[in-house]
Scaffold this motif. Structure first.
Motif, PDB file in Angstrom:
ATOM      1  N   ALA A   1      39.295  -7.612  13.227  1.00 37.63           N
ATOM      2  CA  ALA A   1      40.940  -7.036  11.884  1.00 37.63           C
ATOM      3  C   ALA A   1      40.846  -6.485  10.758  1.00 37.63           C
ATOM      4  CB  ALA A   1      42.111  -8.052  12.629  1.00 37.63           C
TER       5      ALA A   1
ATOM      6  N   TYR B   1      49.550 -13.730  13.067  1.00 34.99           N
ATOM      7  CA  TYR B   1      48.777 -12.794  14.165  1.00 34.99           C
ATOM      8  C   TYR B   1      47.860 -13.627  15.187  1.00 34.99           C
ATOM      9  CZ  TYR B   1      50.995  -8.167  12.140  1.00 34.99           C
ATOM     10  OH  TYR B   1      51.319  -6.991  11.605  1.00 34.99           O
TER      11      TYR B   1
ATOM     12  N   MET C   1      46.804 -13.247  18.892  1.00 42.64           N
ATOM     13  CA  MET C   1      45.972 -12.710  19.286  1.00 42.64           C
ATOM     14  C   MET C   1      45.323 -12.814  20.978  1.00 42.64           C
ATOM     15  SD  MET C   1      44.399 -11.326  17.000  1.00 42.64           S
ATOM     16  CE  MET C   1      43.346  -9.661  17.609  1.00 42.64           C
TER      17      MET C   1
ATOM     18  N   ALA D   1      46.509  -7.843  19.135  1.00 45.52           N
ATOM     19  CA  ALA D   1      47.170  -8.441  17.978  1.00 45.52           C
ATOM     20  C   ALA D   1      49.011  -8.313  18.275  1.00 45.52           C
ATOM     21  CB  ALA D   1      46.717  -7.923  15.536  1.00 45.52           C
TER      22      ALA D   1
ATOM     23  N   TYR E   1      52.867  -7.415  22.377  1.00 45.64           N
ATOM     24  CA  TYR E   1      51.682  -6.920  20.846  1.00 45.64           C
ATOM     25  C   TYR E   1      51.536  -5.532  20.622  1.00 45.64           C
ATOM     26  CZ  TYR E   1      48.705 -10.838  22.942  1.00 45.64           C
ATOM     27  OH  TYR E   1      48.408 -11.797  23.305  1.00 45.64           O
TER      28      TYR E   1
END
Length: 125
Positions: A22, A30, A32, A96, A112
């Protein structure tokens, strides 16, 4: 941005480790997830991990075979896939999800915010 890698061709029963790097976001903010999409099928949830990594959720189809982990200082999330089956063949995507609460894990694709480009996993029988 999310960059997934590690896909490939493997025989049934084998293992692969997917990675997702990322950048451009506060990674620790975040949760994931990994999703997959097989040819002719809808994208499906595989596994998710909370912001800290303390909580995880797995699809029933991969429980006991797949393991998700994350390394926040390195902005990385990993998916260790063992005992692979032909039905695991798909394009795998990391994603994310902004999460205000520590334990939140998104189970649906629409939750997401960011998606990687996908990495192809092919399991031969």
């Amino acid at each position: 941005q999310l960059q997934a890698s590690g896909g490939g061709l493997v025989q049934a029963g084998g293992s692969l480790r997917l990675s997702c790097a990322a950048s451009g976001l506060t990674f620790s903010a975040y949760s994931m997830g990994w999703f997959r999409q097989a040819p002719g099928k809808e994208r499906e949830f595989v596994v998710g991990i909370s912001r800290s990594g303390a909580s995880t959720e797995y699809a029933d189809s991969v429980k006991g075979r797949f393991t998700i982990s994350r390394d926040n200082p390195k902005n990385m999330v990993y998916l260790q896939m063992n005992s692979l089956k032909p039905e695991d063949t798909a394009v795998y995507y990391c994603a994310a999800r902004a999460a205000r609460r520590l334990g939140v894990i998104g189970l649906a694709a629409h939750e997401y915010d960011y998606w990687g480009q996908g990495t192809v996993v092919t399991v031969s029988s």
